[in-house]
Design an enzyme around this catalytic site. Structure first.
Site, PDB file in Angstrom:
ATOM      1  N   LEU A 215       0.606  -0.735  -0.156  1.00  0.00           N
ATOM      2  CA  LEU A 215      -0.198  -0.886   0.168  1.00  0.00           C
ATOM      3  C   LEU A 215       1.055   1.398  -0.525  1.00  0.00           C
ATOM      4  O   LEU A 215       1.393   2.050   1.081  1.00  0.00           O
ATOM      5  CB  LEU A 215      -0.861   0.261   0.615  1.00  0.00           C
ATOM      6  CG  LEU A 215      -1.854   1.083   1.295  1.00  0.00           C
ATOM      7  CD1 LEU A 215      -2.339   0.524   0.410  1.00  0.00           C
ATOM      8  CD2 LEU A 215      -2.920   0.982   2.896  1.00  0.00           C
ATOM      9  N   HIS A 216       0.551   2.399  -1.437  1.00  0.00           N
ATOM     10  CA  HIS A 216       1.566   3.507  -0.915  1.00  0.00           C
ATOM     11  C   HIS A 216       1.567   4.504  -1.682  1.00  0.00           C
ATOM     12  O   HIS A 216       1.604   5.402  -1.469  1.00  0.00           O
ATOM     13  CB  HIS A 216       2.959   2.464  -1.879  1.00  0.00           C
ATOM     14  CG  HIS A 216       3.097   2.477  -3.167  1.00  0.00           C
ATOM     15  ND1 HIS A 216       2.416   2.075  -4.281  1.00  0.00           N
ATOM     16  CD2 HIS A 216       3.452   3.592  -4.202  1.00  0.00           C
ATOM     17  CE1 HIS A 216       2.403   1.707  -5.069  1.00  0.00           C
ATOM     18  NE2 HIS A 216       3.291   3.008  -5.351  1.00  0.00           N
ATOM     19  N   ARG A 217       0.262   4.534  -2.645  1.00  0.00           N
ATOM     20  CA  ARG A 217      -0.371   5.184  -3.699  1.00  0.00           C
ATOM     21  C   ARG A 217      -0.978   6.617  -2.720  1.00  0.00           C
ATOM     22  O   ARG A 217      -1.314   6.003  -1.594  1.00  0.00           O
ATOM     23  CB  ARG A 217      -0.972   4.681  -4.354  1.00  0.00           C
ATOM     24  CG  ARG A 217      -0.499   4.401  -5.815  1.00  0.00           C
ATOM     25  CD  ARG A 217      -2.197   3.615  -6.449  1.00  0.00           C
ATOM     26  NE  ARG A 217      -1.001   3.198  -7.343  1.00  0.00           N
ATOM     27  CZ  ARG A 217      -0.778   3.807  -8.560  1.00  0.00           C
ATOM     28  NH1 ARG A 217      -0.658   5.183  -8.730  1.00  0.00           N
ATOM     29  NH2 ARG A 217      -0.276   3.494  -9.411  1.00  0.00           N
TER      30      ARG A 217
END
Length: 372
Positions: A215-217
């Site tokens: 999870l990074h956006r």
């Protein structure tokens, strides 16, 4: 032929490794191709950057910037200030950029300003979500590029709808997906390191099953409500399926800032892992949950079902063929999607992204065009 390849983020390092191997192979056949690599520093953490150069045998950067400012405008100015003098000095025949990051757009802008042809690998992808910075980056880069290397027919169609087509001055080429090439090269031998394997065995127990999460956006992590909902969804999944979660440094920072800990005996939080460890995790995982574009494809290549933590994806073929499900960002929809994907039967015989010779197609196209 003289190429400058501009990189800055994990997915670009993975793709660039295939191209660098392709350059070496063609040079062994008597060609004379020089590739100079620039690292903008967009991913500056050693676990998100340096480890990939060593693991994937990518040539060390000829220029390494430190463009890691959290403010995007400042980051672009740092990149452009470093890239322009270097390109003036190197005088490459073409500047090659990958994907849809800020590094991609900065590289294209710097080259275009100096009238150096831009080659965009992964051209034509569209999520049609203009709130995503990545969507703006990829559209603008495509409209500056002289060479557009598209992984799918859908990508070519998207470009045609925007008035971009093959011509005397623009080359639009369907070349398959370059990540497949890297996966084929490393997948047979990649396994989690012994310490990580021991953690997995303890977490997953006798049946060995677990879900892998990334999870990074920014659209997900910078909004407290969205991030909270997604973390709640991960907790719901962990009630019935252990979860392994290598946490991106930016995501970890936002979790701390928003006061959103993720403490659960069925959730293993890790620091970012290298490419080979990630491939090893993907091969062992029962399912992956991610908001990453690249990991959606890597999961497909390794025959692991995927739940995408977004409402849209650039990789529409994966959804159309049932290998990927768009769960959104709400806890309940994430848990429901995971349950559905775990209970499905899959036909992994489809060939959606070429046959793994993308770097050869790209380099041969550039050689033919530049030598006219």
């Amino acid at each position: 032929m003289k190429i400058v390849t501009i990189l800055g983020a994990r997915p670009q390092f993975v793709k660039a490794s295939a191209l660098s191997r392709g350059v070496a192979a063609l040079n062994r056949e008597g060609n004379s191709i020089t590739e100079s690599i620039v690292h903008t520093g967009q991913h500056y953490d050693i676990d998100m950057s340096d480890v990939f150069f060593s693991e994937l045998n990518i040539p060390r950067p000829k220029l390494k910037l430190a463009a890691s400012a959290s403010d995007r405008t400042l980051r672009f100015s740092e990149m452009l200030a470093g890239l322009s003098p270097f390109l003036l000095q190197e005088k490459p025949d073409v500047v090659l950029v990958f994907g849809d990051t800020d590094t991609t757009l900065a590289g294209a802008l710097a080259a275009s300003h100096l009238s150096i042809p831009v080659a965009h690998v992964e051209a034509g992808l569209r999520s049609f979500n203009t709130a995503m910075p990545e969507e703006t980056n990829r559209v603008l880069t495509d409209h500056m590029a002289s060479y557009l290397f598209c992984p799918t027919t859908t990508a070519i169609t998207n470009l045609a709808h925007e008035g971009i087509a093959d011509s005397d001055s623009i080359k639009v080429v369907q070349c398959g997906d370059i990540q497949l090439e890297t996966l084929k090269h490393y997948a047979q031998t990649s396994e989690p390191n012994p310490a990580l394997k021991q953690q997995l065995d303890t977490l997953a127990g006798e049946n060995g099953q677990f879900a892998l999460v990334t999870l990074h956006r920014a659209e997900n992590t910078s909004d407290r409500g969205r991030l909270s909902g997604m973390l709640d969804g991960i907790r719901k999944v962990a009630k019935s399926l252990p979860v392994v979660f290598p946490v991106h440094p930016g995501t970890r920072k936002k979790m701390q800032e928003f006061g959103l800990p993720l403490e659960d005996e069925n959730i293993l939080l890790l620091h970012p892992v290298g490419f080979l460890d990630m491939i090893g995790l993907l091969k062992r995982a029962s399912l992956v949950m991610t908001d990453s574009g690249g990991l959606q494809k890597e999961a497909y290549f390794l025959q692991t079902p995927c739940v995408t933590l977004r409402r849209e994806t650039e990789w529409v073929e994966l959804v159309e063929h049932g290998f990927n499900d768009l769960a959104g960002v709400e806890a309940e929809s994430i848990a429901t999607s995971v349950k559905s994907m775990l209970n499905k039967q899959y036909d992994w015989g489809h060939t959606l992204y070429g046959k793994g010779d993308t770097s050869h197609v790209i380099l041969e196209t550039l050689i033919r065009s530049l030598n006219k």
